[in-house]
Design an enzyme around this catalytic site. Sequence first.
Site, PDB file in Angstrom:
ATOM      1  N   TYR A 198       0.862  -1.188   0.000  1.00  0.00           N
ATOM      2  CA  TYR A 198       0.000   0.000   0.000  1.00  0.00           C
ATOM      3  C   TYR A 198       0.894   1.231   0.000  1.00  0.00           C
ATOM      4  O   TYR A 198       1.817   1.335   0.822  1.00  0.00           O
ATOM      5  CB  TYR A 198      -0.899   0.015   1.242  1.00  0.00           C
ATOM      6  CG  TYR A 198      -1.680   1.305   1.424  1.00  0.00           C
ATOM      7  CD1 TYR A 198      -2.975   1.425   0.939  1.00  0.00           C
ATOM      8  CD2 TYR A 198      -1.117   2.405   2.061  1.00  0.00           C
ATOM      9  CE1 TYR A 198      -3.693   2.600   1.083  1.00  0.00           C
ATOM     10  CE2 TYR A 198      -1.824   3.592   2.214  1.00  0.00           C
ATOM     11  CZ  TYR A 198      -3.101   3.685   1.724  1.00  0.00           C
ATOM     12  OH  TYR A 198      -3.799   4.856   1.871  1.00  0.00           O
ATOM     13  N   GLU A 235      -3.672   7.460  -3.975  1.00  0.00           N
ATOM     14  CA  GLU A 235      -3.660   6.216  -3.203  1.00  0.00           C
ATOM     15  C   GLU A 235      -3.549   5.037  -4.162  1.00  0.00           C
ATOM     16  O   GLU A 235      -4.408   4.853  -5.027  1.00  0.00           O
ATOM     17  CB  GLU A 235      -4.929   6.090  -2.357  1.00  0.00           C
ATOM     18  CG  GLU A 235      -4.935   4.849  -1.481  1.00  0.00           C
ATOM     19  CD  GLU A 235      -6.187   4.757  -0.625  1.00  0.00           C
ATOM     20  OE1 GLU A 235      -6.083   4.844   0.604  1.00  0.00           O
ATOM     21  OE2 GLU A 235      -7.288   4.614  -1.201  1.00  0.00           O
TER      22      GLU A 235
END
Length: 396
Positions: free
Chosen positions: A118, A206
């Site tokens: 991530y 993101e």
Amino acid sequence: MNLHEYQGKEILNSFGVRIQRGIVAQSAQDAVVAAKQLTSETGTSWFVVKAQVHAGGRGKGGGVKLAKNLQEVEQISGEIIGMDLVTPQTSAEGKRVHQVLVAEDVYYPGEVETEEFYVSVLLNRATGRNMIMYSTEGGMDIETVAEETPHLIFTEEIDPTVGILPFQARRVAFNLGLSGNAFKEMTKFVTNLYKAYVESDSSLFEINPVLKTSDNKILAVDAKVTIDDNALYRHKNYLDLRDIREESAIEVEAGKLGLNYVDLDGNVGCMVNGAGLAMATMDLIKQAGGEPANFLDVGGTADAARVEAAFKIILKDPNVKAILINIFGGIVRCDRVAQGVIDAYKNMGNINVPIIVRLQGTNADIAKELIDNSGLDVMSATQFQEAADKVQQVLA
């Protein structure tokens, strides 16, 4: 302004960030054509079909599926396009899917196991600096990771005067446990990702997951991107990326009228001038036992036309049971606002929900007198608590 995955990936690619390649399709037939083109360009024989909506968790709602041949591409695309996709980030009604992204398979077998990470770039409001947030737990909800295993989330704050430095990019790669070519790829990935974030004037980038492939390449499998609306004048080419189908129809209409409006789920409509006063008004409504139905800032020119436009926007929400108008007369005089409310009410005819008007500031006493003598079904107030009591009264 939120972007679709494929749009975010196009921006990333323009800044040298390696991405999972894909082609957007508006129909099942277009998806087959896209899959054939992908095969000729990338050699992929399997495909990932992804719903393009402004919401995360698409896979959990059945909006991301693997297709192992062209027949499955057509079948899956036909099932996804037109569906109302419900995810943890949508309402119970879900979001209508108008298009899919047909993407290459990047989880191919090779010399090493694939790994998911991530990585995001956003503003740390506490320090006023941009921050890279990253974790080894890619593919999961970052909120769940933060709650259950916070030690697996790392952050790297960037000094805006110098930008990201090489040692910081290397530290990201090191903390993710990478080595060799994957380490070099990740440092390049992070550096270019930060550059894309800054130069596109975004408020969020993101990437979840960032994938280390079986041949040690690093690439973005997904992309959630939010562009700062206030900077769009510097990126006029980004204006074409806006998809108003993904936005609240009421919010779009309010924007065209120059009103700052955010649709909420409550039962009391708010009409306020000034963002700070609007936030306080929503607190007031909750304190009185109601729930705000919207955030609506009419700005400093609360004349009859603007007030009438605001009334019409608020009343489009069938859940509104009362309207609270809370105006501070600093830039605009209260008596002018009061006259605007009266004129708007008369122009619209009968309004079937109670209206409480709280005016404070310049000529507030004259404004109250105008409201009280108007003969309209409108209640006036001068104090915050008085307005709260009247909201509570009409909701009882």
